[in-house]
Motif scaffolding. Structure first.
Motif, PDB file in Angstrom:
ATOM      1  N   ILE A 139      36.119  52.291  36.461  1.00 12.05           N
ATOM      2  CA  ILE A 139      36.408  51.592  37.768  1.00 12.05           C
ATOM      3  C   ILE A 139      37.189  50.116  37.707  1.00 12.05           C
ATOM      4  CG2 ILE A 139      33.882  52.047  37.992  1.00 12.05           C
ATOM      5  CD1 ILE A 139      33.195  49.199  37.044  1.00 12.05           C
ATOM      6  N   ILE A 140      37.513  50.168  38.974  1.00  9.58           N
ATOM      7  CA  ILE A 140      38.447  48.666  39.190  1.00  9.58           C
ATOM      8  C   ILE A 140      37.403  47.859  39.996  1.00  9.58           C
ATOM      9  CG2 ILE A 140      39.789  49.792  40.893  1.00  9.58           C
ATOM     10  CD1 ILE A 140      41.812  47.961  40.590  1.00  9.58           C
ATOM     11  N   THR A 141      37.151  46.681  39.693  1.00  7.97           N
ATOM     12  CA  THR A 141      36.247  45.746  40.371  1.00  7.97           C
ATOM     13  C   THR A 141      36.762  44.432  40.625  1.00  7.97           C
ATOM     14  OG1 THR A 141      34.192  45.024  40.638  1.00  7.97           O
ATOM     15  CG2 THR A 141      35.015  45.083  38.365  1.00  7.97           C
ATOM     16  N   ALA A 142      36.132  43.458  41.044  1.00  2.00           N
ATOM     17  CA  ALA A 142      36.533  42.154  41.358  1.00  2.00           C
ATOM     18  C   ALA A 142      35.393  41.243  41.503  1.00  2.00           C
ATOM     19  CB  ALA A 142      37.446  41.866  42.574  1.00  2.00           C
ATOM     20  N   ASN A 143      35.813  39.727  41.309  1.00  2.76           N
ATOM     21  CA  ASN A 143      34.808  38.771  41.101  1.00  2.76           C
ATOM     22  C   ASN A 143      35.739  37.599  41.998  1.00  2.76           C
ATOM     23  OD1 ASN A 143      32.346  37.418  41.247  1.00  2.76           O
ATOM     24  ND2 ASN A 143      33.070  36.137  39.392  1.00  2.76           N
ATOM     25  N   ILE A 144      34.927  36.991  42.893  1.00  2.00           N
ATOM     26  CA  ILE A 144      35.662  35.730  43.518  1.00  2.00           C
ATOM     27  C   ILE A 144      34.957  34.645  43.671  1.00  2.00           C
ATOM     28  CG2 ILE A 144      36.515  35.227  45.972  1.00  2.00           C
ATOM     29  CD1 ILE A 144      36.366  38.084  46.660  1.00  2.00           C
ATOM     30  N   ASN A 145      35.605  33.597  43.162  1.00 10.20           N
ATOM     31  CA  ASN A 145      35.225  32.254  43.374  1.00 10.20           C
ATOM     32  C   ASN A 145      36.297  31.305  44.192  1.00 10.20           C
ATOM     33  OD1 ASN A 145      33.379  32.348  40.937  1.00 10.20           O
ATOM     34  ND2 ASN A 145      35.151  32.711  39.507  1.00 10.20           N
TER      35      ASN A 145
END
Length: 323
Positions: free
Chosen positions: A80-86
């Motif tokens: 998978i390719i995923t992301a987190n955002i701050n």
């Protein structure tokens, strides 16, 4: 030739009556056999993700992979390719109308979503301005540069880890596929083998060599089952409606199957019967020239894709500890 290849692929797709489904990722499956494919995944763990931003982020993940030569998987693959955002900063601008300005740190991850192993990560900072916080957030996501060198390096590192996964597990994957074949689960076995990337040269070549006889066994078994079904229907009732029903079955049989001569024989009988009944040619014409070269790679991939899309569940990915 074009019609024949399309028919072969259609036959592979319809062998077990698979249906397609959609999940929170790319709605199409365009990857070819041997390509590394990543499923774009947005987890629920992303805090304060505005309404409507999930699809935007999914599209951005798909854009990152496709722009940099990696296929976006339309099925739930393990990688998978995923992301987190701050949110780094939030400012209210004294403009008319008032605007909200955000600075986001977006961290991308590639990894094995089933084993929960993170392979690669990269953080980029983006800014967005909008009439409210949600719009500013979404404008920032839109501003992610998919051609950024750091993102390209991130993808390259993740790709190397995926290739290593297959290289180190090649014998195990092949053994599992052969076990599935012994259980007559040809489609699942082919699905497992077609996932091996072409970059894993030795393993890829071994997989293709194994798929070929496996595919033949599958279409031969399918031919026998469907021919028996067609014969039973025709023996019970020989009207035009039944002829058309049988025609649909016969047209889904691969012309390279071992019992295809019997398929042609039955088709000829039905054609004659329809002509006698209605004084016209039968609408269903099966392939009669089987001496054409098959596009085997596409046929193999069609079976793998059909199996993956036919699964009635979405995979639950493990990204715990990735951020």
């Amino acid at each position: 030739m074009k019609n024949y290849i399309s028919k072969s692929i259609f036959s592979a797709l319809t062998i077990f009556g698979f249906s397609f489904f959609t999940t929170a990722q790319s709605p199409s499956t365009n990857e070819a056999l041997g390509n590394i494919a990543l499923t774009s995944y947005v987890p629920e763990q992303i805090e304060n993700l505005p309404s409507g931003a999930e699809n935007l982020l999914i599209n951005k993940l798909n854009q990152i992979t496709s722009t940099n030569g990696i296929a976006a998987s339309g099925i739930d693959s393990r990688f998978i390719i995923t992301a987190n955002i701050n949110v780094l900063t939030k400012d209210m601008l004294a403009t008319a109308p008032p605007m909200t300005a955000l600075t986001l740190d977006v961290t991308f991850y590639i990894g094995d979503g089933l084993d929960g192993k993170k392979y690669s990560s990269q953080t980029v900072s983006v800014k967005g301005v909008g009439t409210n916080e949600n719009l500013a957030y979404m404008e920032a996501i839109k501003g992610i540069n998919v051609n950024d060198e750091s993102i390209q390096n991130f993808l390259s590192n993740g790709k190397k880890k995926i290739i290593n996964y297959y290289n180190t597990r090649c014998a195990q994957i092949i053994k599992e596929a052969q076990a599935l074949q012994a259980q007559l689960k040809y489609d699942e076995a082919i699905y497992k083998l077609t996932a091996i990337p072409e970059e894993c040269t030795d393993c890829y070549n071994k997989a293709v060599a194994i798929i070929a006889p496996m595919f033949d066994k599958m279409i031969n078994r399918d031919c026998k089952l469907k021919l028996a079904q067609a014969n039973n229907l025709w023996a019970a009732n020989q009207d035009v409606a039944t002829a058309n029903q049988v025609g649909e079955i016969l047209n889904s049989i691969d012309p390279q199957a071992g019992c295809y001569n019997d398929v042609k024989t039955l088709s000829a009988k039905i054609s004659k019967r329809v002509l006698d009944l209605e004084q016209r040619e039968w609408d269903y014409k099966i392939e009669t020239d089987v001496n054409l070269k098959r596009d085997l790679i596409k046929a193999y991939q069609a079976v793998g894709v059909a199996y993956g899309n036919g699964q009635a569940k979405s995979v639950v990915y493990n990204v715990q500890g990735w951020w």
